[in-house]
Design a protein around this motif. Structure first.
Motif, mmCIF file in Angstrom:
data_model
loop_
_atom_site.group_PDB
_atom_site.id
_atom_site.type_symbol
_atom_site.label_atom_id
_atom_site.label_comp_id
_atom_site.label_asym_id
_atom_site.label_seq_id
_atom_site.Cartn_x
_atom_site.Cartn_y
_atom_site.Cartn_z
ATOM 1 N N HIS A 1 -6.696 22.920 -25.146
ATOM 2 C CA HIS A 1 -6.606 22.172 -26.455
ATOM 3 C C HIS A 1 -5.788 20.862 -26.553
ATOM 4 O O HIS A 1 -5.361 20.143 -27.647
ATOM 5 C CB HIS A 1 -6.417 23.017 -27.430
ATOM 6 N N GLY A 2 -5.381 20.452 -25.278
ATOM 7 C CA GLY A 2 -4.543 19.172 -24.787
ATOM 8 C C GLY A 2 -3.227 19.113 -25.685
ATOM 9 O O GLY A 2 -2.598 18.092 -25.500
ATOM 10 N N GLU B 1 -13.020 32.451 -24.909
ATOM 11 C CA GLU B 1 -12.843 31.637 -25.979
ATOM 12 C C GLU B 1 -14.437 30.959 -26.074
ATOM 13 O O GLU B 1 -14.887 30.365 -25.056
ATOM 14 C CB GLU B 1 -12.023 30.512 -25.766
ATOM 15 N N PHE C 1 -17.364 28.615 -27.787
ATOM 16 C CA PHE C 1 -17.610 27.192 -28.171
ATOM 17 C C PHE C 1 -19.086 26.813 -28.343
ATOM 18 O O PHE C 1 -19.791 27.508 -27.555
ATOM 19 C CB PHE C 1 -17.054 25.945 -27.477
ATOM 20 N N ASP D 1 -18.551 22.951 -26.135
ATOM 21 C CA ASP D 1 -17.696 21.841 -26.436
ATOM 22 C C ASP D 1 -16.666 22.357 -27.173
ATOM 23 O O ASP D 1 -16.374 23.064 -28.095
ATOM 24 C CB ASP D 1 -18.582 21.203 -27.554
ATOM 25 N N VAL D 2 -15.360 22.276 -26.330
ATOM 26 C CA VAL D 2 -14.058 22.746 -26.762
ATOM 27 C C VAL D 2 -13.624 22.194 -28.271
ATOM 28 O O VAL D 2 -12.681 22.717 -28.855
ATOM 29 C CB VAL D 2 -12.819 22.329 -25.804
ATOM 30 N N HIS D 3 -14.176 21.294 -28.724
ATOM 31 C CA HIS D 3 -13.871 20.700 -29.957
ATOM 32 C C HIS D 3 -14.718 21.568 -31.145
ATOM 33 O O HIS D 3 -14.451 21.079 -32.313
ATOM 34 C CB HIS D 3 -14.164 19.114 -30.272
ATOM 35 N N LYS D 4 -15.595 22.367 -30.738
ATOM 36 C CA LYS D 4 -16.503 23.125 -31.722
ATOM 37 C C LYS D 4 -16.313 24.699 -31.541
ATOM 38 O O LYS D 4 -17.129 25.371 -30.853
ATOM 39 C CB LYS D 4 -18.109 22.636 -31.602
ATOM 40 N N PRO D 5 -15.364 25.187 -32.070
ATOM 41 C CA PRO D 5 -15.050 26.640 -31.851
ATOM 42 C C PRO D 5 -16.210 27.466 -32.373
ATOM 43 O O PRO D 5 -16.517 27.203 -33.742
ATOM 44 C CB PRO D 5 -13.827 26.827 -32.603
ATOM 45 N N ASP D 6 -16.784 28.422 -31.860
ATOM 46 C CA ASP D 6 -18.041 29.272 -32.481
ATOM 47 C C ASP D 6 -17.355 30.556 -32.947
ATOM 48 O O ASP D 6 -17.497 31.580 -32.337
ATOM 49 C CB ASP D 6 -18.798 29.535 -31.292
ATOM 50 N N TYR E 1 -9.213 30.111 -34.776
ATOM 51 C CA TYR E 1 -10.188 29.842 -35.263
ATOM 52 C C TYR E 1 -11.192 30.830 -35.230
ATOM 53 O O TYR E 1 -12.561 30.848 -35.566
ATOM 54 C CB TYR E 1 -11.156 28.401 -34.636
#
Length: 426
Positions: free
Chosen positions: A177-178, A359, A361, A365-370, A394
């Motif tokens: 996550h950067g 984890e 998504f 897409d790591v910006h869209k947690p599922d 999340y």
């Protein structure tokens, strides 16, 4: 008269506050090793392990035998009134196992949150300072002080207002996550610049592998930087090993793999095979900073729980469970990676030893947690006879905390159910 799960849930909802959550609408009747049976006679594979409490499995014969023997001697005196040898022996063994080439002492209490609160008390007494730095995504308990340290507002402290301070929040390193190690260290530097001087900070506390936060593993490099920072400024480094301890990560304490030793280490959960005991182990001179009467508790270090913990430590040696933790972790990770190859929703497979998680998504897409898919997997797995847990900031992480004593055959059955769930839902 026996009742089914639905009837018992009705009684529960009428008698128990809604704030006490329950992941699965199931009431357990009995358990053995890594299997549980509900009140309706249905069998489940247990990949939750009481949230990391049952590394040695349900009702391990040696642990139960030790508890039965202690029950015939004494169940309670309060250690501060009349002491008993199992407390001292357990402290001696913990002192020997916690990383660090220095004299140590151990305090025994009852819960993980209580251990964390006492670690902070000791750090404040030893330094004469008040501030504590904790991390995003960290979980340290549900008491008022530990909620201040815990880096997740909902659901743990939602609606309760502000928690006690002074606590300052740094970023936990997570490359996915950067957040690099350097950025995490820079976030501490920003606290020193904007909020509190180093001379105001008693302790920095973190989990070597975040539990509720999502099983993110801090690197040895990060811990070395933290250790140097704490040494430079006289700050106590607290390793919260409540979930990582007692062999879950492949060493008895995860910090053994980090190349540095903490000043204070908290432990609980699997240390006593399901019986409630926890504690703080630290440098002897630091642990002695509080005067007699400042530490303890009525049930702290129960003789029954101490007997169980001593048996757990014997089981680890006799059954080579540290190596088993590594083997279980490798087996779980390989299975998850095979599932990941078929399902891009799994964005990451990670962990340390048998502390394994994936984890999820949307579309990878790591910006869209599922979180929705994660919840569906947990529910569908339960329908198929497998108990799973989710976690993460999340709610999009599946974590595995299966007993280390589970057979390969049972592990494979559980992973096959997870694969079926992904095939049906993802």
């Amino acid at each position: 008269m026996s009742q089914n799960n639905e009837q018992l849930m009705q009684r529960r909802n009428a008698a128990v506050p809604r704030g006490v959550g329950q992941i699965h609408p199931i009431f357990v009747d009995r358990a053995e090793n890594a299997t549980v049976w509900d009140v309706e006679g249905r069998e489940f594979i247990d990949f939750a392990g009481g949230i990391a409490v049952l590394n040695t499995g349900h009702l391990h014969a040696k642990v139960i035998a030790a508890v039965e023997a202690q029950l015939k001697k004494v169940t309670h005196t309060c250690f501060q009134v009349l002491a008993y040898e199992p407390y001292v022996e357990l402290c001696e063994k913990i002192n020997a196992k916690v990383p660090g080439d220095f004299a140590k002492k151990t305090l025994l209490v009852t819960t993980g949150a209580e251990a964390v609160e006492n670690a902070v008390k000791v750090a404040r007494a030893a330094t004469g300072r008040e501030g504590v730095i904790a991390f995003t995504g960290g979980y340290h308990g549900r008491t008022m002080a530990t909620l201040a340290l815990t880096g997740k507002k909902v659901p743990y402290s939602a609606g309760m207002g502000l928690m006690p301070g002074p606590v300052f929040r740094a970023q936990y390193p997570c490359e996915l996550h950067g957040v690099s190690d350097d950025e995490a260290m820079a976030s501490i530097a920003r606290i020193f610049k904007n909020d509190a001087e180093p001379c105001d900070i008693a302790a920095i506390i973190l989990e070597p592998v975040q539990g509720e936060g999502g099983f993110y593993v801090a690197s040895a490099n990060f811990f070395k930087q933290l250790r140097a920072l704490c040494d430079e400024h006289g700050i106590m480094l607290i390793a919260d090993e409540v979930q990582t301890g007692a062999g879950r990560t492949g060493t008895f304490f995860a910090m053994e793999q980090m190349g540095v030793a903490a000043d204070l280490t908290t432990f609980a959960k699997s240390i006593a095979g399901g019986f409630p005991v926890s504690g703080v182990c630290g440098k002897a001179e630091i642990m002695d900073a509080i005067a007699p009467g400042g530490l303890g508790g009525t049930y702290a270090g129960s003789p029954i729980a101490c007997a169980a913990a001593l048996a757990v430590m014997d089981v680890f040696e006799e059954e080579n469970l540290l190596q088993r933790s590594i083997d279980v972790g490798n087996r779980l990770s390989a299975s998850f990676k095979a599932i990941q190859a078929q399902h891009p929703a799994i964005g990451d497979v990670r962990g340390l030893g048998a502390m394994v998680a994936v984890e999820l998504f949307e579309g990878g897409d790591v910006h869209k947690p599922d979180a929705a898919l994660t919840g569906k997997i947990v529910a569908r797995a339960r329908d198929k006879g497998l108990i799973l847990l989710s976690c993460g900031t999340y709610g999009n992480v599946l974590r595995i905390l299966v007993p280390l004593t589970a057979s390969d055959e049972l592990l494979d059955r559980g992973m096959a159910i997870i694969a079926e769930c992904f095939a049906e839902l993802a």
